[in-house]
Enzyme design. Structure first.
Site, short mmCIF file in Angstrom:
data_model
loop_
_atom_site.label_atom_id
_atom_site.label_comp_id
_atom_site.label_asym_id
_atom_site.label_seq_id
_atom_site.Cartn_x
_atom_site.Cartn_y
_atom_site.Cartn_z
N PHE A 41 -1.34 -8.41 2.60
CA PHE A 41 -0.10 -9.02 3.04
C PHE A 41 0.90 -9.22 1.91
CE2 PHE A 41 -3.37 -12.18 2.15
CZ PHE A 41 -2.77 -12.96 1.18
N CYS A 42 0.43 -9.38 0.69
CA CYS A 42 1.27 -9.84 -0.42
C CYS A 42 2.00 -8.67 -1.09
CB CYS A 42 0.39 -10.54 -1.45
SG CYS A 42 1.27 -11.02 -2.95
N PRO A 43 3.33 -8.71 -1.16
CA PRO A 43 4.05 -7.61 -1.80
C PRO A 43 3.74 -7.47 -3.28
CG PRO A 43 5.54 -9.44 -1.34
CD PRO A 43 4.25 -9.75 -0.65
N HIS A 46 0.46 -5.84 -3.49
CA HIS A 46 0.67 -4.49 -2.99
C HIS A 46 1.14 -3.57 -4.11
CE1 HIS A 46 2.46 -1.91 0.53
NE2 HIS A 46 1.69 -1.20 -0.27
#
Length: 343
Positions: A41-43, A46
């Site tokens: 979920f975490c940019p 990511h």
């Protein structure tokens, strides 16, 4: 961004970790030595996982994936934290220690740690400690730190996202992309009053306006033209979340990528569908459910919208010269855009 292998790794309980993997350093490159903790979920996680895949380090650096929700007072958890029925598709156990919560891993490195239990976190199994939990730092040195364990002459070993002849431009653009887009969505989305929201929503769309012009000027398919750079990674991990989460959840509805930015849209689709690593590291279920089910103050009923559909359109038009750039022409957005460096 730092890439100094001798920088102080961890100054104390209030500090994060700033280690660097580099040859002939404390953290030498070795296959299987390091483990990466992420959340899809975490940019910020990511961007590191994406570079890991782009560099062909999938087998050299394994990953453990926390659940997308709930976060709670104990921080991010692994499947099974609340019993055998506590499962979540796409997440994994803590492959190193079998921890229930990510914070337990942090406490292994510093039992008095008082910072955030954030992803990404790179762990050194040889020394039994954290190496780094700052994504912007890892984004830079992941590109070169493991090169000596990659095959000679391989495209992965030769890949750099920070080529010398583009560094000045990358640094210039990364400054406002990071400030106004990557962090800007959170400043607007977590605003606690109308005035704060009104102030912070404007730079986000000024940055998108500018990014639209920048890609169009350089002719695509990447932000600066024919070479994939850090800018593509920095922008992608925010833009891929924009329509599916930020527009509705963070009230960033002055425009959408698919409705207002045709150049960015084709750039985004090309990365997702045509460039190996981007689609493989993108998990829309984790992205959508994390935001909508973790922020009870913003979305108290934790209902995740079905749309937009599809998450990202298919079909890619690489004839960027024929695309008329879009714009969100709100007067305050256009005024802020004037303060950004020329494309």
């Amino acid at each position: 961004m730092t890439s100094e292998p001798n920088k102080l790794v961890h100054a104390g309980p209030e500090d994060g970790w700033h280690g660097v993997v580099a040859p002939a350093s404390r953290f030498a490159p070795e296959s299987g030595r390091y483990h990466l903790y992420i959340g899809y979920f975490c940019p910020f996680a990511h961007r590191v996982n994406l570079v890991r895949v782009l560099k062909g380090l999938d087998s050299a650096i394994d990953i453990s994936v926390v659940k997308a929700y709930p976060k709670g007072e104990t921080g991010w958890s692994f499947p099974g934290a609340n019993g055998p029925d506590d499962t979540y598709e796409g997440s994994t156990p803590d492959k190193l220690f079998g921890s229930k919560y990510l914070r337990e891993v942090y406490f292994r490195a510093d039992k008095d740690y008082k910072g955030k239990y954030s992803v990404p976190l790179l762990w050194d199994t040889k020394e039994g400690t954290a190496v780094n939990n700052e994504s912007i730092e890892m984004l830079r040195w992941f590109q070169t730190g493991f090169d000596e364990i990659l095959p000679q002459g391989s495209p992965q070993r030769s890949l750099t996202l920070y080529p010398e002849h583009l560094r000045a431009k990358i640094d210039e653009v990364a400054a406002w992309v990071t400030r106004d887009l990557n962090l800007g969505v959170y400043r607007a989305g977590f605003a606690r009053d109308q005035a704060t929201y009104d102030k912070n929503v404007i730079p986000v769309f000024a940055a998108l306006n500018q990014l639209e012009q920048l890609i169009r000027k350089h002719g695509g398919p990447y932000v600066l033209g024919k070479e994939l750079t850090e800018l593509d990674v920095l922008a992608y991990t925010t833009v891929i979340r924009f329509d599916v989460v930020y527009v509705q959840h963070f009230k960033l509805n002055l425009g959408t990528i698919r409705g207002n930015y045709p150049v960015i849209l084709e750039w985004l689709k090309n990365l997702y569908w045509n460039v190996a690593g981007f689609r493989e590291t993108t998990n829309f279920k984790h992205i959508k459910e994390n935001y909508t089910k973790s922020h009870s103050d913003i979305n108290p009923l934790a209902i995740t919208p079905l749309g937009p559909y599809p998450d990202i359109d298919s079909g890619v038009d690489l004839n960027f010269d024929a695309i008329d750039p879009g714009v969100v022409a709100h007067p305050a957005v256009l005024e802020h855009q004037k303060t950004l460096p020329d494309v």
